[in-house]
Motif scaffolding. Sequence first.
Motif, PDB file in Angstrom:
ATOM      1  N   LEU A  78      -8.865  12.009  -0.013  1.00 36.39           N
ATOM      2  CA  LEU A  78      -9.223  11.285  -1.228  1.00 36.39           C
ATOM      3  C   LEU A  78     -10.257  10.205  -0.949  1.00 36.39           C
ATOM      4  N   THR A  79     -11.134   9.988  -1.905  1.00 38.53           N
ATOM      5  CA  THR A  79     -12.063   8.864  -1.842  1.00 38.53           C
ATOM      6  C   THR A  79     -11.309   7.577  -2.153  1.00 38.53           C
ATOM      7  N   ALA A  80     -11.978   6.438  -1.994  1.00 39.61           N
ATOM      8  CA  ALA A  80     -11.341   5.156  -2.293  1.00 39.61           C
ATOM      9  C   ALA A  80     -10.900   5.091  -3.754  1.00 39.61           C
ATOM     10  N   SER A  81     -11.748   5.582  -4.663  1.00 38.78           N
ATOM     11  CA  SER A  81     -11.392   5.575  -6.085  1.00 38.78           C
ATOM     12  C   SER A  81     -10.220   6.503  -6.368  1.00 38.78           C
ATOM     13  N   GLU A  82     -10.209   7.662  -5.724  1.00 30.07           N
ATOM     14  CA  GLU A  82      -9.115   8.610  -5.920  1.00 30.07           C
ATOM     15  C   GLU A  82      -7.808   8.062  -5.348  1.00 30.07           C
ATOM     16  N   ARG A  83      -7.895   7.371  -4.223  1.00 31.53           N
ATOM     17  CA  ARG A  83      -6.704   6.769  -3.617  1.00 31.53           C
ATOM     18  C   ARG A  83      -6.106   5.716  -4.566  1.00 31.53           C
ATOM     19  N   GLU A  84      -6.972   4.875  -5.121  1.00 27.22           N
ATOM     20  CA  GLU A  84      -6.503   3.876  -6.084  1.00 27.22           C
ATOM     21  C   GLU A  84      -5.846   4.554  -7.287  1.00 27.22           C
ATOM     22  N   HIS A  85      -6.470   5.630  -7.744  1.00 28.61           N
ATOM     23  CA  HIS A  85      -5.949   6.355  -8.910  1.00 28.61           C
ATOM     24  C   HIS A  85      -4.565   6.925  -8.613  1.00 28.61           C
ATOM     25  N   LEU A  86      -4.374   7.484  -7.434  1.00 27.68           N
ATOM     26  CA  LEU A  86      -3.073   8.029  -7.063  1.00 27.68           C
ATOM     27  C   LEU A  86      -2.010   6.933  -7.059  1.00 27.68           C
ATOM     28  N   HIS A  87      -2.335   5.777  -6.491  1.00 26.35           N
ATOM     29  CA  HIS A  87      -1.385   4.661  -6.475  1.00 26.35           C
ATOM     30  C   HIS A  87      -1.057   4.208  -7.893  1.00 26.35           C
ATOM     31  N   ASN A  88      -2.064   4.162  -8.761  1.00 27.44           N
ATOM     32  CA  ASN A  88      -1.822   3.750 -10.147  1.00 27.44           C
ATOM     33  C   ASN A  88      -0.895   4.717 -10.860  1.00 27.44           C
ATOM     34  N   LEU A  89      -1.104   6.016 -10.640  1.00 23.55           N
ATOM     35  CA  LEU A  89      -0.280   7.016 -11.301  1.00 23.55           C
ATOM     36  C   LEU A  89       1.160   6.986 -10.780  1.00 23.55           C
ATOM     37  N   ALA A  90       1.310   6.712  -9.498  1.00 30.95           N
ATOM     38  CA  ALA A  90       2.652   6.713  -8.910  1.00 30.95           C
ATOM     39  C   ALA A  90       3.435   5.463  -9.267  1.00 30.95           C
ATOM     40  N   ARG A  91       2.738   4.369  -9.499  1.00 29.70           N
ATOM     41  CA  ARG A  91       3.401   3.100  -9.769  1.00 29.70           C
ATOM     42  C   ARG A  91       2.790   2.411 -10.980  1.00 29.70           C
ATOM     43  N   PRO A  92       2.947   3.028 -12.173  1.00 23.35           N
ATOM     44  CA  PRO A  92       2.400   2.415 -13.391  1.00 23.35           C
ATOM     45  C   PRO A  92       3.122   1.120 -13.697  1.00 23.35           C
ATOM     46  N   GLY A  93       2.425   0.202 -14.316  1.00 24.96           N
ATOM     47  CA  GLY A  93       3.071  -1.064 -14.627  1.00 24.96           C
ATOM     48  C   GLY A  93       2.121  -2.072 -15.242  1.00 24.96           C
ATOM     49  N   ARG A  94       0.812  -1.825 -15.110  1.00 24.23           N
ATOM     50  CA  ARG A  94      -0.139  -2.743 -15.724  1.00 24.23           C
ATOM     51  C   ARG A  94      -0.113  -2.572 -17.233  1.00 24.23           C
ATOM     52  N   VAL A  95      -0.230  -3.649 -17.942  1.00 19.81           N
ATOM     53  CA  VAL A  95      -0.142  -3.631 -19.400  1.00 19.81           C
ATOM     54  C   VAL A  95      -1.540  -3.720 -19.986  1.00 19.81           C
ATOM     55  N   ALA A  96      -1.839  -2.833 -20.916  1.00 17.24           N
ATOM     56  CA  ALA A  96      -3.149  -2.851 -21.560  1.00 17.24           C
ATOM     57  C   ALA A  96      -3.302  -4.128 -22.383  1.00 17.24           C
ATOM     58  N   VAL A  97      -4.491  -4.675 -22.344  1.00 20.36           N
ATOM     59  CA  VAL A  97      -4.755  -5.914 -23.073  1.00 20.36           C
ATOM     60  C   VAL A  97      -5.704  -5.644 -24.226  1.00 20.36           C
ATOM     61  N   ALA A  98      -5.650  -6.511 -25.215  1.00 25.62           N
ATOM     62  CA  ALA A  98      -6.538  -6.374 -26.366  1.00 25.62           C
ATOM     63  C   ALA A  98      -7.964  -6.718 -25.956  1.00 25.62           C
ATOM     64  N   PRO A  99      -8.970  -6.200 -26.684  1.00 26.54           N
ATOM     65  CA  PRO A  99     -10.360  -6.532 -26.360  1.00 26.54           C
ATOM     66  C   PRO A  99     -10.584  -8.042 -26.382  1.00 26.54           C
ATOM     67  N   ARG A 100     -11.287  -8.545 -25.411  1.00 30.89           N
ATOM     68  CA  ARG A 100     -11.537  -9.973 -25.330  1.00 30.89           C
ATOM     69  C   ARG A 100     -12.933 -10.301 -25.810  1.00 30.89           C
ATOM     70  N   GLN A 101     -13.067 -11.493 -26.347  1.00 29.91           N
ATOM     71  CA  GLN A 101     -14.381 -11.978 -26.725  1.00 29.91           C
ATOM     72  C   GLN A 101     -15.101 -12.470 -25.478  1.00 29.91           C
ATOM     73  N   VAL A 102     -16.360 -12.153 -25.376  1.00 27.03           N
ATOM     74  CA  VAL A 102     -17.149 -12.619 -24.241  1.00 27.03           C
ATOM     75  C   VAL A 102     -17.438 -14.105 -24.417  1.00 27.03           C
ATOM     76  N   ARG A 103     -17.224 -14.857 -23.372  1.00 28.53           N
ATOM     77  CA  ARG A 103     -17.459 -16.289 -23.437  1.00 28.53           C
ATOM     78  C   ARG A 103     -18.933 -16.591 -23.701  1.00 28.53           C
ATOM     79  N   GLU A 104     -19.182 -17.669 -24.391  1.00 27.74           N
ATOM     80  CA  GLU A 104     -20.550 -18.045 -24.770  1.00 27.74           C
ATOM     81  C   GLU A 104     -21.475 -18.193 -23.560  1.00 27.74           C
ATOM     82  N   PRO A 105     -21.026 -18.797 -22.450  1.00 26.06           N
ATOM     83  CA  PRO A 105     -21.922 -18.880 -21.282  1.00 26.06           C
ATOM     84  C   PRO A 105     -22.343 -17.511 -20.760  1.00 26.06           C
ATOM     85  N   VAL A 106     -21.463 -16.504 -20.889  1.00 28.99           N
ATOM     86  CA  VAL A 106     -21.835 -15.161 -20.445  1.00 28.99           C
ATOM     87  C   VAL A 106     -22.926 -14.595 -21.333  1.00 28.99           C
TER      88      VAL A 106
END
Length: 274
Positions: A78-106
């Motif tokens: 697996l590539t680095a991205s694929e390895r990360e993807h495998l870990h994410n699929l095996a251990r889900p737990g991150r919560v999706a967040v609502a779209p954020r407004q970009v800060r004015e300085p950005v």
Amino acid sequence: MEHRAEMGEFLRSRRARLSPQDVGLRSFGGRRRVPGLRREELAPLAGVSVDYYVRLEQGRPINVSLTVLDSLAGALRLTASEREHLHNLARPGRVAVAPRQVREPVQRLLDAMTGVPAFVLGRRMDVLAWNDLACALMGDFGAREPERRNMPWIIFMDPRSQELYPKWEKVAREVVAYLRLDAGRYPDDTRLAALVGELSVHSEQFRQWWAGHNVQEKVHGSKVFRHAEVGELTLDYESMTLPSDPDTIVVAYTAPPGSESEEALRRLAALSKP
């Protein structure tokens, strides 16, 4: 169960692309009923039993240690991205967040980049902010409905994208691969699921590439653009994660000094001035 099934499909897709020769096994010739390594060949390479590996591919309830995940990643090349993807699929737990407004300085930073097309991508590759030159190059994001300011939707649903990108298939495949990686990070994101469903219904190509389970991080690279007013440009892009929000990245395009693309970008900047 959905997460386990997704991991099983991903493992099968990665196993199917490997041959015995790829992993140093002797091939005895003859035609194989299915492409790629057999489960019986892969399991010993990962240091697990065949039964254990079969249960993983079947999506059955089973605890997977980090050690086993790393062993599977190594055996599957697996590539680095694929390895990360495998870990994410095996251990889900991150919560999706609502779209954020970009800060004015950005936004001020984008506006100050007068000679560089730049924009901000958030979750699901939503376009959250941009500067004038990005609109001049890629189309007016502000003229789109907010829910259509999304790169996968634009690439697959707006026919003008195939005119803008001479190498449209390469661009589209990269978009699908990044979106698949994002889906692994946030498997419970209902908006992402709705986007994937819509694109799958309306685009045969998206549906086929999504089923391929390829994943790829969006870090840097180059793209070819075909602009109606200044012609063809080959631009390099860099993606920079904002420290205050790891799910938000600034994408900026530049051209090699002295190149025809730099001159074309300069003409485009002049044309885009009010």
